[in-house]
Design a protein around this motif. Structure first.
Motif, short mmCIF file in Angstrom:
data_model
loop_
_atom_site.label_atom_id
_atom_site.label_comp_id
_atom_site.label_asym_id
_atom_site.label_seq_id
_atom_site.Cartn_x
_atom_site.Cartn_y
_atom_site.Cartn_z
N SER A 142 13.18 -20.39 -7.22
CA SER A 142 12.19 -19.38 -6.84
C SER A 142 12.88 -18.28 -6.05
CB SER A 142 11.05 -19.99 -6.02
OG SER A 142 11.55 -20.50 -4.79
N LEU A 143 12.23 -17.12 -5.98
CA LEU A 143 12.72 -16.01 -5.17
C LEU A 143 12.02 -16.05 -3.82
CD1 LEU A 143 13.63 -15.00 -8.04
CD2 LEU A 143 13.31 -12.69 -7.16
N LEU A 144 12.79 -15.90 -2.74
CA LEU A 144 12.25 -15.94 -1.39
C LEU A 144 11.75 -14.55 -0.99
CD1 LEU A 144 15.02 -18.09 0.37
CD2 LEU A 144 12.86 -18.86 -0.64
N ALA A 145 10.55 -14.50 -0.45
CA ALA A 145 9.96 -13.22 -0.07
C ALA A 145 10.83 -12.48 0.94
CB ALA A 145 8.56 -13.44 0.51
N GLU A 146 11.40 -13.21 1.91
CA GLU A 146 12.18 -12.57 2.97
C GLU A 146 13.52 -12.05 2.48
OE1 GLU A 146 12.70 -17.11 3.78
OE2 GLU A 146 11.20 -15.74 2.95
N GLN A 147 13.94 -12.41 1.27
CA GLN A 147 15.18 -11.88 0.71
C GLN A 147 14.92 -10.83 -0.37
OE1 GLN A 147 18.11 -14.79 -0.45
NE2 GLN A 147 17.77 -16.04 1.36
N ASN A 148 13.66 -10.43 -0.53
CA ASN A 148 13.31 -9.44 -1.55
C ASN A 148 12.34 -8.41 -0.96
OD1 ASN A 148 14.36 -10.49 -4.41
ND2 ASN A 148 13.72 -12.27 -3.20
N ILE A 149 12.69 -7.91 0.21
CA ILE A 149 11.73 -7.10 0.96
C ILE A 149 11.47 -5.74 0.30
CG2 ILE A 149 12.33 -8.25 3.12
CD1 ILE A 149 13.80 -5.69 3.94
N PHE A 150 12.45 -5.17 -0.37
CA PHE A 150 12.25 -3.84 -0.94
C PHE A 150 11.25 -3.87 -2.10
CE2 PHE A 150 16.43 -3.65 1.08
CZ PHE A 150 16.21 -2.59 1.94
N PHE A 151 11.36 -4.86 -2.95
CA PHE A 151 10.39 -5.02 -4.04
C PHE A 151 9.02 -5.36 -3.46
CE2 PHE A 151 8.01 -7.11 -7.31
CZ PHE A 151 8.45 -6.60 -8.51
N PHE A 152 9.00 -6.26 -2.48
CA PHE A 152 7.75 -6.75 -1.91
C PHE A 152 6.98 -5.62 -1.24
CE2 PHE A 152 4.76 -9.20 0.45
CZ PHE A 152 4.74 -10.47 -0.10
N PHE A 153 7.64 -4.89 -0.34
CA PHE A 153 6.95 -3.84 0.40
C PHE A 153 6.61 -2.65 -0.51
CE2 PHE A 153 8.82 -5.90 4.25
CZ PHE A 153 7.60 -6.14 4.90
#
Length: 371
Positions: A59-70
């Motif tokens: 899985s992809l961790l939210a805290e390591q994908n902040i640019f896509f997430f935000f």
């Protein structure tokens, strides 16, 4: 002043030099020195490296994908009522006492129209406000999403954050980080009896998309918080590449629009566009974008004053064949002739060319059911 930090398998030493000149305000310069073991290997140089994934690469961790997430929860420059809002939730005093910042605004949050709430950790002394998205782009450090939901009641999440804050301090030079929230409006509708239905469905769809694509700390099972700079995805595009390399999600689902044309009314407040894919047991992510037809057609093209534009993912859960994209309509209450906009399926595979697939949407001021 010298401070030590752990950065993965390396040690980071921050050296802060204060230069004091008589009669001149002192200036401060921060120098970062990274000490690495002799046998250290940069994980990004490994052949099978995928940024932003957990150790098991499941899985992809939210805290390591902040640019896509935000980027997903930031709908850009929009009129009030349609733009994302940011506010403090929990801050700490110097002696570590937690302060609930929602006490005076909780009722205002409860009264908001349907929308997606995201809780994120932020550095201690930053302001959580309209500049937050710019700050994230500029600093790219210290902002980590830990929860998404459809309710403004964060009672349990606030308790958990206060309980876990000692663990989070290790990533903030032993200072207390703060907890902030973002609200992404999904629908603004004058038909009060329909807001709850359409708004809840659309908001839940966005929450399910994020929690389906990412392992979010407070949305799933207990795990270790891991904002590793060595492994994080450093851009939105890096996250898309990680999806493509990952084995646990299909990034090229054979999907099509359920209908090539959709009729919608400004009174609806939201447009639902359904997409269907071929039967499969795997979960999948596809990408779509809104656009406007050229002038000169039979119907006047819509523009950015009519809708909140969108370019991003649509998500299919494991085994799901039908999903929906929800587009927010901006309600101005002014009479206009019918307008047209488009939704296009776009490919993430740069080397694979295929004819674009479009859905044409007709947007009017009237409710066709009432005509």
């Amino acid at each position: 002043m010298i401070r030590l930090q752990w950065a993965g398998s390396a040690i980071t030493i921050l050296v802060v030099l204060a230069l004091v000149v008589p009669g001149i305000t002192a200036g401060t310069q921060t120098i970062s020195i990274v000490l690495k073991p002799r046998d250290y290997v940069d994980p990004r140089l490994e052949n099978d490296f995928i940024c932003g994934v957990n150790q098991a690469k499941t899985s992809l961790l939210a805290e390591q994908n902040i640019f896509f997430f935000f980027d997903f929860i930031n709908n850009g420059e929009q009129p009030k009522g349609y733009r994302s809002e940011v506010f403090d939730v929990i801050t700490f005093t110097k002696d570590g006492q937690a302060k609930d910042m929602l006490v005076d605004i909780q009722q205002d949050l409860n009264d908001k129209a349907s929308g997606l709430f995201t809780l994120f950790i932020a550095p201690p002394r930053v302001q959580c406000n309209s500049r937050t998205f710019s700050d994230i782009e500029e600093t790219s450090s210290g902002y980590y999403p830990i929860y998404v939901g459809v309710s403004s009641n964060f009672t349990e999440e606030k308790k958990k954050f206060i309980s876990d804050v000692a663990k989070f301090k290790t990533f903030y030079n032993d200072e207390f980080p703060k907890l902030c929230a973002m609200w992404l409006p999904v629908i603004s509708n004058n038909k009060e009896n329909e807001v709850s239905v359409k708004g809840t469905i659309a908001t839940s769809s966005k929450a399910n998309l994020l929690s389906g694509l990412f392992d979010i700390l407070y949305n799933g099972e207990d795990r270790v918080f891991d904002p590793s700079k060595e492994k994080e995805c450093q851009t939105k595009g890096d996250t898309v590449e990680a999806f493509k390399k990952a084995k646990f999600i299909n990034t090229e689902p054979k999907m099509r629009f359920e209908a090539n044309t959709v009729k919608a009314s400004e009174l609806d407040g939201i447009i639902e566009v359904k997409l269907r894919r071929e039967a499969t047991s795997a979960k999948a992510v596809g990408f779509v974008k809104t656009s406007f037809p050229a002038e000169g057609g039979q119907v006047k093209p819509a523009d950015e004053t009519d809708i909140v534009t969108y370019e991003g993912p649509v998500f299919f859960t494991a085994g799901e064949q039908l999903t929906s994209l929800f587009i927010t309509i901006k309600q101005d209450g002014e009479p206009e002739e019918e307008e047209a906009l488009l939704v296009e399926i776009i490919s993430t595979m740069l080397r694979r060319k295929r004819a674009p697939s479009f859905c044409s949407i007709g947007l009017s001021d009237t409710d066709e059911e009432e005509e």
